[in-house]
Motif scaffolding. Sequence first.
Motif, PDB file in Angstrom:
ATOM      1  N   UNK A  59       3.288   6.965  -4.799  1.00  0.00           N
ATOM      2  CA  UNK A  59       3.083   7.326  -6.197  1.00  0.00           C
ATOM      3  C   UNK A  59       1.951   8.353  -6.344  1.00  0.00           C
ATOM      4  N   UNK A  60       0.868   8.112  -5.600  1.00  0.00           N
ATOM      5  CA  UNK A  60      -0.293   9.008  -5.651  1.00  0.00           C
ATOM      6  C   UNK A  60       0.106  10.433  -5.236  1.00  0.00           C
ATOM      7  N   UNK A  61       0.792  10.548  -4.110  1.00  0.00           N
ATOM      8  CA  UNK A  61       1.122  11.874  -3.585  1.00  0.00           C
ATOM      9  C   UNK A  61       2.206  12.548  -4.415  1.00  0.00           C
ATOM     10  N   UNK A  62       3.149  11.777  -4.936  1.00  0.00           N
ATOM     11  CA  UNK A  62       4.223  12.378  -5.741  1.00  0.00           C
ATOM     12  C   UNK A  62       3.689  12.902  -7.059  1.00  0.00           C
TER      13      UNK A  62
ATOM     14  N   UNK B  85       0.831  -1.206   0.000  1.00  0.00           N
ATOM     15  CA  UNK B  85       0.000   0.000   0.000  1.00  0.00           C
ATOM     16  C   UNK B  85       0.869   1.260   0.000  1.00  0.00           C
ATOM     17  N   UNK B  86       1.946   1.247   0.783  1.00  0.00           N
ATOM     18  CA  UNK B  86       2.792   2.447   0.871  1.00  0.00           C
ATOM     19  C   UNK B  86       3.355   2.824  -0.501  1.00  0.00           C
ATOM     20  N   UNK B  87       3.741   1.837  -1.303  1.00  0.00           N
ATOM     21  CA  UNK B  87       4.245   2.121  -2.648  1.00  0.00           C
ATOM     22  C   UNK B  87       3.217   2.899  -3.461  1.00  0.00           C
ATOM     23  N   UNK B  88       1.964   2.503  -3.353  1.00  0.00           N
ATOM     24  CA  UNK B  88       0.887   3.180  -4.102  1.00  0.00           C
ATOM     25  C   UNK B  88       0.625   4.576  -3.535  1.00  0.00           C
ATOM     26  N   UNK B  89       0.687   4.718  -2.211  1.00  0.00           N
ATOM     27  CA  UNK B  89       0.470   6.044  -1.604  1.00  0.00           C
ATOM     28  C   UNK B  89       1.563   7.014  -2.038  1.00  0.00           C
TER      29      UNK B  89
END
Length: 467
Positions: free
Chosen positions: A124-127, A118-122
Amino acid sequence: MQYVSTRGSAPALDFEGATLAGLASDGGLYVPAEWPTFTPEEIAAMRGLPYAELAATVMQPFVGHALTPERLLELCQQAYGRFAHAAVTPLVQLDERNWLLELFHGPTLAFKDVALQLLGLLFEEFLSRRDERLTIVGATSGDTGSAAINAVAGRERIDIFMLHPKGRVSDVQRRQMTTVKAPNVYNIAIDGSFDDAQAMVKRMFGDTAMTGRFRISAVNSINWARLMAQVVYYFGAALQLGAPERKVAFSVPTGNFGDVFAGHVAARMGLPIERLIVATNVNDILHRALAHGDYSAGIVTPTAAPSMDIQVSSNFERLLFDVGGRDGAALAEQMRGFEAEKAMRLTNAQREGAAALFTSARADADEMARAMRWAWESCDGEVIDPHTAIGLHAAREADLPAGVPVVTLATAHPAKFRDAVERATGKRPTLPTRVGDLFERDEAYVELPGDYDAIAAYVAEHAAPSR
Ligand SMILES: *Cc1c(COP(=O)(O)O)cnc(C)c1O
């Protein structure tokens, strides 16, 4: 939702800021400014939800306005869709009282996947929202490195540099990192120990020549978003065993105190937890702290459960903050003392606050092997890994009210630690098919001397600037 530092002087951040920052600028760790709570009716309504929906429901109050509920659910479905078991974290019964919560069905066979996918996706989303790039620099003794690499491999806005001590991680652990072929993944084998690798990483966070050019971030459990994702499976397991009407205890194989702190968070949110049992191996600083108030670091003794071979547990600071009156200035002072002396006493408030929910137990090599054998011989051939065995030993020893089930968190797949499992049980676990060709794939890594300037030069040469 706002996040404050345990040391009181870093600026408060929202969820997006706390996720990207990792460590707070005053050296503390981010915690929610207050605990969101669920009523018993709200908890009962979560029963039977698919894992991704349960995850989105439990995490939404922490995420606040950083993501819409629809987007959070999509990210959870994406992250947990990569798990090999449809239940994501299935619960297995061992005997009348004991249960195993299997957290190892992710791509790299340890519970770290539950949060890091999940952290990997978060990230990417925020960046992409900020049009920025991130440079992850980490040191690993095994499980975090492979889980983090798997979670961010191929992502456009992230470069990951993972240092491991050359020759000191298992074959399976090394290959899970070095056989991942993606242009943003850099594996570095250093001459030196894990502690040397870790010290160089910490130095880089304070090196303004590096932090001025790159947005350097961390993926270990000082990152709040990791703990948040781990709160979910406490809810899932307790609901299956009768929560909120019935109390449940958990036994947690513990190293950096991240996983068991997530249990504390679940209790703060209203989940009725009878006990959290902190299970340690002979590296027992947490057992001494919880039993006697003596938090003093010794020398790390290598064991068959290497992910728990830790003397300083970063996330313990979050507990001391939360049960000790949430006084950042006082805790900053106390932690300065610990950093100077490598030892400190817990205050009475901290001891009493911790004792309300936590107990602890320590298992040596014999007790660990005995727990593995008990599961194998008495539970119809159940094969468990050395970390899980330490938790199970503590669960079986625990003094609990009649009728309270105990859930031991099964933190790694037994195949990840095949030699130790075979020594204890005579049975050699086979690698699951999802990693089956691990030993046929080519490896890629560079070898560098255990020298900060060499590492920093390598990162600077290969990482992309933050904007
Ligand atoms: C990381 C790890 C642990 C320790 O978890 P913490 O959150 O650091 O306490 C236990 N078991 C395994 C297999 C791990 O990888």
